[in-house]
Design a protein around this motif. Structure first.
Motif, mmCIF file in Angstrom:
data_model
loop_
_atom_site.group_PDB
_atom_site.id
_atom_site.type_symbol
_atom_site.label_atom_id
_atom_site.label_comp_id
_atom_site.label_asym_id
_atom_site.label_seq_id
_atom_site.Cartn_x
_atom_site.Cartn_y
_atom_site.Cartn_z
ATOM 1 N N ARG A 157 8.074 6.065 1.547
ATOM 2 C CA ARG A 157 7.774 4.690 1.183
ATOM 3 C C ARG A 157 6.752 4.650 0.037
ATOM 4 O O ARG A 157 6.883 3.862 -0.899
ATOM 5 C CB ARG A 157 7.229 3.943 2.406
ATOM 6 C CG ARG A 157 7.443 2.465 2.348
ATOM 7 C CD ARG A 157 7.116 1.756 3.651
ATOM 8 N NE ARG A 157 7.257 2.627 4.801
ATOM 9 C CZ ARG A 157 6.508 2.572 5.887
ATOM 10 N NH1 ARG A 157 5.584 1.672 6.006
ATOM 11 N NH2 ARG A 157 6.681 3.409 6.886
ATOM 12 N N SER B 56 7.324 3.141 -3.549
ATOM 13 C CA SER B 56 6.398 2.129 -4.046
ATOM 14 C C SER B 56 5.799 2.570 -5.381
ATOM 15 O O SER B 56 5.685 1.769 -6.316
ATOM 16 C CB SER B 56 5.295 1.893 -3.017
ATOM 17 O OG SER B 56 4.334 1.006 -3.511
ATOM 18 N N LYS C 76 8.438 2.190 -8.015
ATOM 19 C CA LYS C 76 8.594 0.782 -8.375
ATOM 20 C C LYS C 76 7.432 0.326 -9.246
ATOM 21 O O LYS C 76 7.632 -0.355 -10.255
ATOM 22 C CB LYS C 76 8.679 -0.101 -7.120
ATOM 23 C CG LYS C 76 10.014 -0.114 -6.460
ATOM 24 C CD LYS C 76 9.986 -1.073 -5.282
ATOM 25 C CE LYS C 76 11.295 -1.066 -4.535
ATOM 26 N NZ LYS C 76 11.258 -1.966 -3.382
ATOM 27 N N ASP C 77 6.218 0.673 -8.814
ATOM 28 C CA ASP C 77 5.043 0.281 -9.593
ATOM 29 C C ASP C 77 5.103 0.863 -10.997
ATOM 30 O O ASP C 77 4.780 0.177 -11.979
ATOM 31 C CB ASP C 77 3.754 0.732 -8.883
ATOM 32 C CG ASP C 77 3.454 -0.068 -7.625
ATOM 33 O OD1 ASP C 77 4.094 -1.131 -7.438
ATOM 34 O OD2 ASP C 77 2.584 0.359 -6.838
#
Length: 183
Positions: A125, A129, A132-133
């Protein structure tokens, strides 16, 4: 045996009485003979009267000893029974402790697997994340860069146009643009 002793004591006493009758009343100067007679009489009386008392005392003592032995045997039996019970409790406690230990090891192993799986999910995760960031940051940076480039290009074109275009050239461009649009 006691009868024989009483008989000897009686004979000695009878001889002493007979000796006194022949000589009359007097002082017996034979120290050993007088003590032996007195001792024989005393022992005879002790045996005759003391036998019942001594027998009673010995019987009482024997019954008290028997009672004490019975109590000791009863306490010994109770202690042995208690020992058996406590040994059984100890064995049960050892079995239960082993079961608890076994259950704890199983639980620890399952928790270990569960925590490892959860940690792997958390890592996955976090990676997603972070990806994505990073993508968002790249998109923002690109958009910002495009805005700057556009602003710079417009500023440069505007400055060129102001320098290169005069009023007549501007009028010609407007007319051409309107002609293309249809009007």
């Amino acid at each position: 045996m006691i009868d024989a002793f009483l008989m000897v004591a009686g004979t000695v006493a009878a001889e002493a009485i007979e000796a006194e009758e022949h000589h009359g009343f007097g002082l017996n100067t034979d120290f050993l003979e007088a003590n032996l007679i007195n001792l024989a009489i005393l022992v005879g009386l002790l045996v005759f009267y003391g036998r019942k008392v001594l027998t009673n005392l010995l019987n009482d003592r024997r019954s008290k000893i028997a009672e004490i032995l019975q109590e000791a045997e009863a306490r010994n039996k109770a202690a042995a029974d208690a020992l058996v019970v406590e040994q059984q409790k100890l064995a049960d406690a050892k079995t239960q402790a082993e079961k608890i230990r076994s259950d704890a090891l199983k639980r620890a192993e399952s928790l270990k697997v569960e925590i490892a799986a959860k940690a792997e999910l958390d890592v996955q995760r976090l990676q997603e994340s972070a990806t994505k960031d990073l993508s968002l940051e790249q998109e923002r940076a690109m958009a910002d860069l495009k805005k700057r480039v556009t602003a710079l290009a417009l500023a440069q074109v505007e400055s060129r146009l102001k320098g290169d275009l005069d009023d007549s050239a501007q009028q010609q461009l407007i007319n051409r643009g309107l002609a293309r649009l249809g009007g």
